[in-house]
Design a protein around this motif. Structure first.
Motif, PDB file in Angstrom:
ATOM      1  N   GLU A  63       0.824  -1.207   0.000  1.00  0.00           N
ATOM      2  CA  GLU A  63       0.000   0.000   0.000  1.00  0.00           C
ATOM      3  C   GLU A  63       0.862   1.263   0.000  1.00  0.00           C
ATOM      4  O   GLU A  63       0.544   2.234  -0.688  1.00  0.00           O
ATOM      5  N   ILE A  64       1.938   1.264   0.760  1.00  0.00           N
ATOM      6  CA  ILE A  64       2.799   2.445   0.827  1.00  0.00           C
ATOM      7  C   ILE A  64       3.415   2.731  -0.530  1.00  0.00           C
ATOM      8  O   ILE A  64       3.427   3.873  -0.995  1.00  0.00           O
ATOM      9  N   LEU A  65       3.935   1.686  -1.178  1.00  0.00           N
ATOM     10  CA  LEU A  65       4.577   1.886  -2.483  1.00  0.00           C
ATOM     11  C   LEU A  65       3.587   1.819  -3.648  1.00  0.00           C
ATOM     12  O   LEU A  65       3.984   1.995  -4.806  1.00  0.00           O
ATOM     13  N   ASN A  66       2.320   1.564  -3.345  1.00  0.00           N
ATOM     14  CA  ASN A  66       1.261   1.541  -4.347  1.00  0.00           C
ATOM     15  C   ASN A  66       1.585   0.556  -5.478  1.00  0.00           C
ATOM     16  O   ASN A  66       1.551   0.908  -6.659  1.00  0.00           O
ATOM     17  N   VAL A  67       1.922  -0.670  -5.102  1.00  0.00           N
ATOM     18  CA  VAL A  67       2.163  -1.739  -6.077  1.00  0.00           C
ATOM     19  C   VAL A  67       1.270  -2.922  -5.727  1.00  0.00           C
ATOM     20  O   VAL A  67       0.956  -3.159  -4.569  1.00  0.00           O
ATOM     21  N   SER A  68       0.840  -3.632  -6.759  1.00  0.00           N
ATOM     22  CA  SER A  68       0.013  -4.805  -6.512  1.00  0.00           C
ATOM     23  C   SER A  68       0.769  -6.091  -6.802  1.00  0.00           C
ATOM     24  O   SER A  68       0.526  -7.111  -6.175  1.00  0.00           O
ATOM     25  N   ALA A  73       9.868  -6.016 -10.027  1.00  0.00           N
ATOM     26  CA  ALA A  73      10.924  -5.245  -9.365  1.00  0.00           C
ATOM     27  C   ALA A  73      11.064  -3.854  -9.953  1.00  0.00           C
ATOM     28  O   ALA A  73      11.373  -2.895  -9.235  1.00  0.00           O
ATOM     29  N   GLU A  74      10.819  -3.709 -11.235  1.00  0.00           N
ATOM     30  CA  GLU A  74      10.952  -2.399 -11.883  1.00  0.00           C
ATOM     31  C   GLU A  74       9.905  -1.413 -11.368  1.00  0.00           C
ATOM     32  O   GLU A  74      10.219  -0.260 -11.073  1.00  0.00           O
ATOM     33  N   ALA A  75       8.662  -1.870 -11.217  1.00  0.00           N
ATOM     34  CA  ALA A  75       7.596  -1.000 -10.708  1.00  0.00           C
ATOM     35  C   ALA A  75       7.858  -0.623  -9.247  1.00  0.00           C
ATOM     36  O   ALA A  75       7.629   0.516  -8.845  1.00  0.00           O
ATOM     37  N   ILE A  76       8.368  -1.567  -8.484  1.00  0.00           N
ATOM     38  CA  ILE A  76       8.681  -1.293  -7.074  1.00  0.00           C
ATOM     39  C   ILE A  76       9.772  -0.234  -6.991  1.00  0.00           C
ATOM     40  O   ILE A  76       9.661   0.727  -6.231  1.00  0.00           O
ATOM     41  N   LYS A  78      10.668   1.984  -9.268  1.00  0.00           N
ATOM     42  CA  LYS A  78      10.186   3.268  -9.792  1.00  0.00           C
ATOM     43  C   LYS A  78       9.356   3.999  -8.737  1.00  0.00           C
ATOM     44  O   LYS A  78       9.552   5.198  -8.511  1.00  0.00           O
ATOM     45  N   SER A  79       8.469   3.277  -8.088  1.00  0.00           N
ATOM     46  CA  SER A  79       7.638   3.881  -7.039  1.00  0.00           C
ATOM     47  C   SER A  79       8.492   4.329  -5.862  1.00  0.00           C
ATOM     48  O   SER A  79       8.288   5.419  -5.313  1.00  0.00           O
ATOM     49  N   TYR A  80       9.459   3.493  -5.488  1.00  0.00           N
ATOM     50  CA  TYR A  80      10.358   3.835  -4.385  1.00  0.00           C
ATOM     51  C   TYR A  80      11.134   5.113  -4.697  1.00  0.00           C
ATOM     52  O   TYR A  80      11.196   6.028  -3.865  1.00  0.00           O
ATOM     53  N   ASP A  81      11.733   5.183  -5.887  1.00  0.00           N
ATOM     54  CA  ASP A  81      12.524   6.363  -6.264  1.00  0.00           C
ATOM     55  C   ASP A  81      11.680   7.630  -6.210  1.00  0.00           C
ATOM     56  O   ASP A  81      12.114   8.663  -5.697  1.00  0.00           O
ATOM     57  N   HIS A  82      10.460   7.536  -6.741  1.00  0.00           N
ATOM     58  CA  HIS A  82       9.582   8.709  -6.758  1.00  0.00           C
ATOM     59  C   HIS A  82       9.233   9.153  -5.327  1.00  0.00           C
ATOM     60  O   HIS A  82       9.395  10.332  -4.980  1.00  0.00           O
ATOM     61  N   LEU A  83       8.749   8.212  -4.509  1.00  0.00           N
ATOM     62  CA  LEU A  83       8.324   8.569  -3.154  1.00  0.00           C
ATOM     63  C   LEU A  83       9.490   9.001  -2.268  1.00  0.00           C
ATOM     64  O   LEU A  83       9.342   9.895  -1.438  1.00  0.00           O
ATOM     65  N   PHE A  84      10.651   8.386  -2.453  1.00  0.00           N
ATOM     66  CA  PHE A  84      11.820   8.774  -1.668  1.00  0.00           C
ATOM     67  C   PHE A  84      12.228  10.200  -2.022  1.00  0.00           C
ATOM     68  O   PHE A  84      12.520  11.010  -1.149  1.00  0.00           O
ATOM     69  N   GLY A  85      12.230  10.510  -3.318  1.00  0.00           N
ATOM     70  CA  GLY A  85      12.612  11.853  -3.762  1.00  0.00           C
ATOM     71  C   GLY A  85      11.631  12.919  -3.313  1.00  0.00           C
ATOM     72  O   GLY A  85      12.024  14.003  -2.881  1.00  0.00           O
ATOM     73  N   VAL A  86      10.355  12.627  -3.411  1.00  0.00           N
ATOM     74  CA  VAL A  86       9.318  13.595  -3.031  1.00  0.00           C
ATOM     75  C   VAL A  86       9.390  13.919  -1.541  1.00  0.00           C
ATOM     76  O   VAL A  86       9.109  15.047  -1.132  1.00  0.00           O
ATOM     77  N   ASN A  87       9.780  12.951  -0.740  1.00  0.00           N
ATOM     78  CA  ASN A  87       9.799  13.142   0.712  1.00  0.00           C
ATOM     79  C   ASN A  87      11.162  13.538   1.256  1.00  0.00           C
ATOM     80  O   ASN A  87      11.399  13.434   2.463  1.00  0.00           O
TER      81      ASN A  87
END
Length: 127
Positions: A63-68, A73-76, A78-87
């Motif tokens: 839920e945190i990384l918004n992946v199903s 691994a690529e989607a995980i 990508k989501s991690y990089d985006h959320l880490f950078g934003v925060n």
């Protein structure tokens, strides 16, 4: 006087011992319930241990990384990089949220490793 003091010490020791035993039983039962919720058997025990290790359930990490799909691994990443950078703190983000993103990525990485190990053991050996 000494007799009463010894009786008090023995009674206190008995109470503490019973409380400790009860706490151990409750902890064991809670761990068994967590393993059962995670699927039971060896897989459930592994999942419960991973939840305890990272402090986060697999569902919460997804839920945190918004992946199903935890095998993507690529989607995980990508989501991690985006959320880490934003925060990032320098961008006015929250260190707390950033640390949650890191823990979620760690939890999904553990699950991904476990999934890839299982996949390798399921394949027949090359002959």
């Amino acid at each position: 006087m000494a007799k009463n003091l010894i009786q008090v010490i023995i009674a206190g020791g008995r109470v503490v011992g019973q409380a400790f035993t009860r706490a151990l039983k409750q902890e064991y039962e809670a761990s068994q319930r967590a393993a059962q919720r995670a699927g039971g058997g060896n897989q459930g025990r592994k999942s419960a241990a991973n939840d305890t290790f990272t402090g986060m359930s697999l569902q919460e990490a997804k839920e945190i990384l918004n992946v199903s799909d935890i095998t993507d691994a690529e989607a995980i990443q990508k989501s991690y990089d985006h959320l880490f950078g934003v925060n990032e703190k320098s961008k006015g983000g929250s260190f707390y949220l950033q640390s949650k993103v890191v823990r979620a990525k760690e939890r999904l990485d553990i699950e991904l490793q476990s999934h890839s190990k299982q996949k390798r053991t399921d394949q027949p050996p090359d002959t």
